[in-house]
Design a protein around this motif. Structure first.
Motif, PDB file in Angstrom:
ATOM      1  N   GLU A  26     -22.560  19.844 -18.236  1.00 21.40           N
ATOM      2  CA  GLU A  26     -23.255  19.305 -18.851  1.00 21.40           C
ATOM      3  C   GLU A  26     -24.282  18.363 -18.450  1.00 21.40           C
ATOM      4  N   GLY A  27     -23.982  17.754 -17.212  1.00 22.21           N
ATOM      5  CA  GLY A  27     -24.837  16.807 -16.385  1.00 22.21           C
ATOM      6  C   GLY A  27     -24.116  16.427 -15.211  1.00 22.21           C
TER       7      GLY A  27
ATOM      8  N   LYS B 281     -23.781  12.710 -22.443  1.00 18.71           N
ATOM      9  CA  LYS B 281     -24.710  13.738 -22.231  1.00 18.71           C
ATOM     10  C   LYS B 281     -26.078  13.131 -21.981  1.00 18.71           C
TER      11      LYS B 281
ATOM     12  N   ALA C 126     -28.181  12.650 -18.356  1.00 17.79           N
ATOM     13  CA  ALA C 126     -29.607  13.572 -18.365  1.00 17.79           C
ATOM     14  C   ALA C 126     -30.804  12.538 -18.440  1.00 17.79           C
TER      15      ALA C 126
ATOM     16  N   GLU D 239     -31.543  10.533 -20.706  1.00 20.90           N
ATOM     17  CA  GLU D 239     -32.269  10.205 -22.060  1.00 20.90           C
ATOM     18  C   GLU D 239     -32.109   8.823 -22.617  1.00 20.90           C
TER      19      GLU D 239
END
Lengths: 512, 358
Positions: free
Chosen positions: A132-133, A171, A175, A177
């Motif tokens: 996922e990362g 996540k 990422a 974010e």
């Protein structure tokens, strides 16, 4: 200058006159003694030494700003292990609600991760691994999310975070974010990896695990952040003020074999200011108990000198009375007293006092009472020498004409002894007392040095020096024992010089 | 012992006034009587002083016996505490009152049985024999050095009275007398052991003593005795020096010295032949009197340097209240004092022909 010249002229003129003042200057015996005493350089030096020691001990104690048992303290920073920090490099797992991710599965995942497989199977069930990362994997089987494997750790602040929030936060974090939402609620991630919900911080993400060394110590979040920053900046030391406003210094050390950082907390502890180096506030430093050395020396001198005087007084008092009786009456009185003297002369005083000191230690006698016992014992063991001197002198004086005259005038016996005989013994007695003072002070100091004389909290020159029994003190802290030794030496030397000078001064045969 | 005899020979060569043979003989019998009387008196005094020492020691709390009984009772299969206590008290004569207790002690002591040391758990005399020679060696070496230093300096000080040398020697002697042993020893340790590293701080033998050969072991011991002996010499040389000076001064003021000078003898001859020989009279008496003291050990010095001589051994015994050993040590010291007085009195009568015993 002019006046002086006039004077010399005058004396030249009067040199041949026979006025009264030109005749032989008449000096009383006392004045002669003083004159002879003052001519003796050693005796004068001794007198100065004694006077300075007396002023030092008796007046110094009054001037000194400290009390003899006043203890001084200082803050000392002691480094204590506070926390260990590890950078997490192993996977940790959280399983989704209602799911179980057993350790066997964890091991299987680990294998799959190392071989970079996208799935593994266990007991006929196929598990899918999805990256996922960075360092974040989700494990699912048949479409249901089972668990998440991660290396960055989500720490909850306050209430524990649900699985979904942690998963989404990780996540978002991996990422890069800044926000994510779970179940319609919005969360935001800031640069410090804080997870906040509606403005309130609910948790944070970090790779470092900080565990306190002592149980029950809560490590604050802000502290952890500062610590991480310090570690990433390769700092070795940082200062942190905790929420209660206390400031501590921390030292960080990295151990490459175990790959963890040890954090030591510098705690300021309040300790006795022992063995402080000489400074302005403590001219001779401080001793083991953090007491001012100079003040202790002054009070110690007082104790040593007073003990000396009392002991010598006791022995002289007993010695003069018994010696006077023995010398004057002779016959069986003399016989009896002199045999008692012989017996006492044989009793070794040092061993006896040591045994008594040891016994008093065992009985835990008060320091003050001990001191009194010490004086009494020293006094009672010291009288035989005085008795011998007095008796010998009186035996020879008794035969002289003035005693026959005193007897013929019919005065009382006690008056004859104490008014006519004893005063004639006094010169020798004074000499002996002065010398005895010196030796008594040495004796007391030796006993105190051995720990069986004057005891703490009382100071005495001997027990101040006894600190050197610790070899470290002897080699490193000269100011603890050398000044006390010098004081002792000066005082005893003073008594001996004066005693010696007096002996010469009292001696009518002396030519000078 | 060596010192005493060498002085004897010097003295015997002194020109005695030649009295009639009968006079000499009468004097000899008087002398014998005098010595016997003095010895008898010394024995009586010894009994009295040991009694006082015994009484004083008995008055101290004898908690050590109780401790020991407690320890013995705790051993597996041992008798109960009370029985042990009773047995120990009986074996040390502590169950009797002071006078019978003293008599019991005396009875044993005369037979040479001073009991078992509590601290060392061996017979007192055995421990004594182990340690006494070390103390004696130390004392004897120190004494020889003292004589070598003190007598010449004392003579110089007296012959040059009020000179700078005299002041220096007198002041030096007084400094020596005034130096507290423990302070001086500590300074020696600091300078020679710590700063210069020449000697060890404590003990009689070095670390590698066991690996040395016989000669090396002897040297090792000698090396460890250097500082204690220096301490002893410096601290006690002063009084002998002053004594020599005083007596030399007295002799120099005597009429026969004036006569010798008037005869036209050289100053050297006057001082070393006429004056010095007469100064030896009081010196021999005092040195002879201090010979027994060589056995008494230097309690403080030995303790400071941890030299296992009689002084240090008894110091440790005394600290824990080891009554048999302390009692023995104090009796021993009393005997030495008496012997010293006796020797100096007899020597005085023997050496000085002017002294006639009435």
């Amino acid at each position: 200058m002019i006046e002086k010249k006039d004077e010399t002229k005058k004396t030249e003129n009067t040199e041949y006159s026979l006025n009264d003042d030109r005749r032989v200057k008449v000096l009383s015996p006392g004045a002669l003694v003083i004159k002879r005493f003052l001519r003796n350089r050693l005796a004068v030096v001794g007198m100065i030494m004694l006077l300075s020691m007396f002023i030092f001990s008796f007046i110094g104690g009054l001037i000194s700003p400290y009390r003899q048992d006043e203890q001084f303290y200082r803050y000392e920073s002691q480094m204590q292990d506070y926390a260990g920090v590890v950078e997490n490099d192993a996977f940790r797992y959280i399983s989704a609600e209602g799911q179980d991710f057993s350790s066997v599965l964890q091991a299987k995942f680990q294998l799959a991760y190392q071989e970079k497989q996208e799935s593994f199977d266990y007991k006929d069930i196929i598990y899918d691994v999805k990256e996922e990362g960075t360092d974040l994997y989700s494990i699912s089987s048949e479409g249901t999310l089972l668990a998440v494997a991660y290396k960055d750790i989500v720490n909850a602040e306050g209430a524990d975070l649900p699985f979904a929030v942690k998963y989404e936060a990780l996540k978002a974090y991996t990422a890069g974010e800044e926000s994510f939402s779970v179940d319609g609620e919005d969360y935001s991630l800031d640069a410090d990896a804080n997870i906040s919900k509606g403005g309130a911080v609910v948790g944070y993400i970090s790779r470092f695990v900080v565990s306190p060394v002592e149980n029950g110590v809560a490590i604050e979040r802000v502290f952890k952040e500062e610590l991480e920053e310090a570690i990433s900046n390769n700092q070795e030391e940082f200062v942190y003020t905790d929420s209660e406003g206390e400031e501590f210094t921390y030292k960080i050390s990295y151990d490459p074999t175990t790959k963890n950082w040890m954090v030591k907390q510098g705690k300021e502890t309040y300790v006795y200011d022992s063995y402080a180096k000489p400074s302005k506030s403590h001219l001779l430093g401080t001793d083991t108990n953090g007491m001012d050395m100079l003040t202790r020396l002054m009070y110690g001198g007082r104790v040593s000198l007073i003990i000396g005087f009392i002991v010598v007084f006791i022995e002289t008092f007993l010695g003069v009375i018994l010696g006077g009786l023995a010398g004057y009456f002779g016959k069986w009185v003399d016989m009896l007293i002199m045999r008692i003297v012989d017996v006492f002369y044989c009793i070794p005083s040092m061993p006896l006092i040591i045994i008594m000191g040891a016994a008093m230690d065992a009985m835990k006698v008060e320091p003050m009472t001990r001191m009194i016992y010490l004086m009494l014992v020293l006094g009672f063991l010291g009288w035989p020498a005085v008795t011998r001197l007095v008796r010998g002198q009186i035996l020879s004086l008794r035969e002289q004409e003035f005693m026959t005259a005193a007897e013929a005038s019919g005065i009382r016996v006690s008056r004859r002894i104490f008014k006519h005989l004893i005063p004639n013994v006094i010169p020798q007695l004074i000499v002996m007392c002065t010398m005895n003072l010196g030796s008594t002070i040495i004796m007391e100091a030796t006993l105190s040095f051995l720990g069986i004389g004057v005891k703490f909290p009382f100071a005495s020159w001997g027990n101040i020096i006894s600190d050197v029994n610790d070899a470290y003190v002897m080699t490193h802290y000269w100011f603890v024992w050398i000044p006390a030794g010098i004081c002792l030496l000066i005082a005893v030397l003073g008594f001996n010089f004066v005693g010696d000078g007096l002996r010469d001064a009292f001696d009518p045969k002396m030519k000078r | 012992m060596q010192i005493g005899s060498c002085f004897f020979t010097v003295i015997v060569k002194l020109p005695f006034p030649k009295g009639a043979a009968a006079d000499q003989e009468r004097n000899d019998t008087r002398m014998r009587k005098y010595i016997l009387k003095r010895i008898a008196l010394a024995v009586v005094i010894l009994f009295c002083s040991t009694f006082i020492i015994y009484a004083l020691l008995r008055c101290l709390p004898a908690s050590y016996v109780e401790n020991m009984a407690m320890q013995l009772a705790m051993k597996p299969g041992a008798k109960p505490y009370d029985e042990w206590l009773a047995q120990l008290n009986a074996s040390y004569g502590l169950d009797k009152s002071i006078v019978p207790g003293y008599l019991t002690w005396l009875q044993d002591a005369i037979r040479g049985n001073f009991g078992d040391s509590w601290k060392y758990t061996v017979p007192v005399l055995q421990k004594f024999k182990e340690v006494i020679w070390l103390s004696f060696t130390m004392g004897a070496v120190a004494m020889v050095l003292e004589l070598i230093i003190a007598i010449p300096l004392g003579v110089i000080a007296a012959t040059k009275q009020y000179s700078r040398a005299d002041y220096a020697i007198t002041a030096g002697a007084l400094v020596g007398i005034s130096l507290p042993t423990f302070f001086f020893a500590t300074i020696l340790k600091l300078v020679f052991s710590v700063k210069l590293g020449w000697f060890d701080l404590y003990g009689l033998v070095g670390r590698n003593y066991a690996q040395l050969d016989a000669m090396g072991q002897l040297l090792d011991k000698a090396n460890h005795l250097v500082l204690p002996i220096i301490t002893l010499v410096i601290v006690s040389v002063g009084s002998l020096m002053r004594y020599t000076r005083t007596n030399m001064l007295e002799v120099l003021n005597a009429d026969y010295i004036r006569t010798a000078r008037a005869k036209g003898l050289s100053e050297k001859r006057v001082i070393y032949q006429h004056a010095f020989r007469n100064t030896l009279i009081p010196l021999v008496t005092i040195v002879g009197g201090s010979l027994p003291g060589l056995f008494s050990g230097a309690l403080i010095t030995e303790t400071l340097f941890s030299i296992p001589g009689i002084g240090f051994t008894s110091y440790q015994a005394m600290l824990i209240g080891d009554i048999p050993f302390s009692m023995f040590y104090m009796t021993f010291l009393a005997i030495l004092t008496l012997a010293g007085n006796l020797i100096s009195d007899i020597l005085y009568a023997v050496v000085d022909p002017r002294v006639r015993i009435a």
